[in-house]
Design an enzyme around this catalytic site. Structure first.
Site, PDB file in Angstrom:
ATOM      1  N   HIS A   1     -28.657 -10.583 -17.121  1.00 50.93           N
ATOM      2  CA  HIS A   1     -27.577 -11.478 -17.554  1.00 50.93           C
ATOM      3  C   HIS A   1     -26.300 -10.695 -17.883  1.00 50.93           C
ATOM      4  O   HIS A   1     -25.749 -10.773 -18.971  1.00 50.93           O
ATOM      5  CB  HIS A   1     -28.045 -12.309 -18.766  1.00 50.93           C
ATOM      6  CG  HIS A   1     -27.225 -13.542 -19.028  1.00 50.93           C
ATOM      7  ND1 HIS A   1     -26.038 -13.518 -19.720  1.00 50.93           N
ATOM      8  CD2 HIS A   1     -27.414 -14.843 -18.710  1.00 50.93           C
ATOM      9  CE1 HIS A   1     -25.553 -14.740 -19.813  1.00 50.93           C
ATOM     10  NE2 HIS A   1     -26.368 -15.573 -19.197  1.00 50.93           N
TER      11      HIS A   1
ATOM     12  N   ASP B   1     -25.770 -21.897 -15.895  1.00 49.98           N
ATOM     13  CA  ASP B   1     -26.161 -20.647 -15.226  1.00 49.98           C
ATOM     14  C   ASP B   1     -27.666 -20.363 -15.301  1.00 49.98           C
ATOM     15  O   ASP B   1     -28.141 -19.391 -14.737  1.00 49.98           O
ATOM     16  CB  ASP B   1     -25.337 -19.444 -15.735  1.00 49.98           C
ATOM     17  CG  ASP B   1     -25.391 -19.238 -17.229  1.00 49.98           C
ATOM     18  OD1 ASP B   1     -25.608 -20.214 -17.969  1.00 49.98           O
ATOM     19  OD2 ASP B   1     -25.227 -18.084 -17.674  1.00 49.98           O
TER      20      ASP B   1
ATOM     21  N   HIS C   1     -27.966 -24.424 -20.133  1.00 53.04           N
ATOM     22  CA  HIS C   1     -26.629 -24.064 -19.653  1.00 53.04           C
ATOM     23  C   HIS C   1     -26.735 -23.910 -18.135  1.00 53.04           C
ATOM     24  O   HIS C   1     -27.758 -23.461 -17.613  1.00 53.04           O
ATOM     25  CB  HIS C   1     -26.147 -22.750 -20.284  1.00 53.04           C
ATOM     26  CG  HIS C   1     -25.387 -22.960 -21.558  1.00 53.04           C
ATOM     27  ND1 HIS C   1     -25.241 -21.981 -22.516  1.00 53.04           N
ATOM     28  CD2 HIS C   1     -24.734 -24.058 -22.040  1.00 53.04           C
ATOM     29  CE1 HIS C   1     -24.527 -22.462 -23.525  1.00 53.04           C
ATOM     30  NE2 HIS C   1     -24.215 -23.720 -23.266  1.00 53.04           N
TER      31      HIS C   1
HETATM   32 ZN   LIG Z   1     -26.234 -17.651 -19.592  1.00 53.38          ZN
HETATM   33 ZN   LIG Z   2     -26.016 -19.877 -22.394  1.00 55.47          ZN
END
Ligand SMILES: [Zn+2]
Ligand SMILES: [Zn+2]
Length: 308
Positions: free
Chosen positions: A269, A66, A64
């Protein structure tokens, strides 16, 4: 031997002015290992003044944006120094495609070897001198892995007074006992390592888990970690929303930490919805379950010490 974890970014989803995206650098006696590399990773590396152009391995949880958009820049900048050793990139399926495409489309000039390994099954994915890294599956909206960095165990503590009492002269015979060999004492009797050494001691352990539902099988994977870095994206009131998005709450992370009997939990996160002030509330929810929980922040350093 020094072992330290540097938080390069603690945010989830989108970078904020004071919160780069999730990334942790582990330094073991000068050798560097990166766990995820979102936007801002390079900025933190630079501000911490680390010799980051020689990272040995990049472990990727999942593809992903990020978690991986900081990586191409790192690869390019790493060409500014001469390196003989290859750079390993280890992650779930499609990580090779991501790296190859970035290199090709961005016309990156890279003067060292990059070896990409896609994880096909859980288990040991990397081994170095005195340690190994295991990958284990998480449950997210796409294939995602957690990692446990584990050092080899160490022999028990040497008791010189016992060696003296058993008539082993100080010197090379002591070293051999410490190395696990049986030696002959002055009186002619055999002296075994266990006669002069305490119980074997464990090595240190660091675990990294992000972007996953909270589920009980994570606990045995991270069991006994000296430092457990785990997603704490949401507060408990948003549990349903966390489940839908396949993320976990800080409280769920704390329950895993408790079951796994880790020494310290560092949350990471965070949802961009939370201000620094809000995060204190999220932290409190985790600490109510597992008191040795802290909020990780960008550029925080966690020394990981031997237990004994
Ligand atoms: Zn993430
Ligand atoms: Zn993710």
């Amino acid at each position: 031997m020094n072992l330290e974890a540097f938080i390069l970014g603690c945010g989830g989803m989108m970078p904020l002015p004071n919160r780069h995206l999730t990334s942790v650098l582990l330094r073991r006696e000068g050798e560097l290992f990166l766990f995820d590399g979102g936007e801002g990773t390079q900025v933190s590396l630079r501000r911490l003044n680390l010799r980051w152009k020689k990272i040995s391995v990049i472990f990727v949880s999942h593809t992903h944006a990020d978690h991986v958009t900081g990586i191409p820049g790192l690869l390019m900048l790493s060409s500014q120094v001469d390196r003989d050793d290859p750079l390993y990139i280890i992650g779930p399926p499609r990580i090779a495609e991501y790296i190859e495409t970035s290199r090709r489309v961005l016309d990156m000039y890279i003067n060292y070897e990059i070896i990409v390994r896609e994880i096909t099954e859980p288990g040991v994915v990397y081994e170095g001198e005195g340690f190994r890294v295991r990958a284990f599956p998480l449950r997210h909206t796409k294939p995602c892995y957690g990692y446990a960095f584990e050092e080899d165990g160490r022999p028990g503590e040497f008791h010189p007074e016992k060696a003296d009492a058993l008539g082993v002269p100080r010197g090379p015979l002591w070293s051999r006992l410490q190395a696990g060999e049986t030696v002959r004492a002055s009186g002619g009797a055999d002296v075994h390592p266990e006669d002069v050494l305490g119980a074997p001691r464990s090595g240190r352990k660091f675990s990294f888990v992000t972007d996953s539902l909270g589920f009980p099988e994570i606990a045995p994977e991270v069991a006994g970690s000296d430092l457990f870095v785990c997603e704490g994206m949401f507060e408990q009131a948003l549990l349903e929303s966390a489940r839908e998005k396949k993320h976990m709450t800080a409280e769920q992370a704390a329950r895993i930490a408790l079951a796994a009997q880790v020494k310290k939990l560092a949350l990471i996160h965070y949802s961009p919805r939370y201000t620094e002030y809000d995060l204190k509330r999220v932290l409190k929810e985790a600490q109510d379950i597992f008191p040795p929980t802290v909020l990780s922040r960008d550029r925080m350093v966690f020394p990981i010490e031997y237990e004994d």
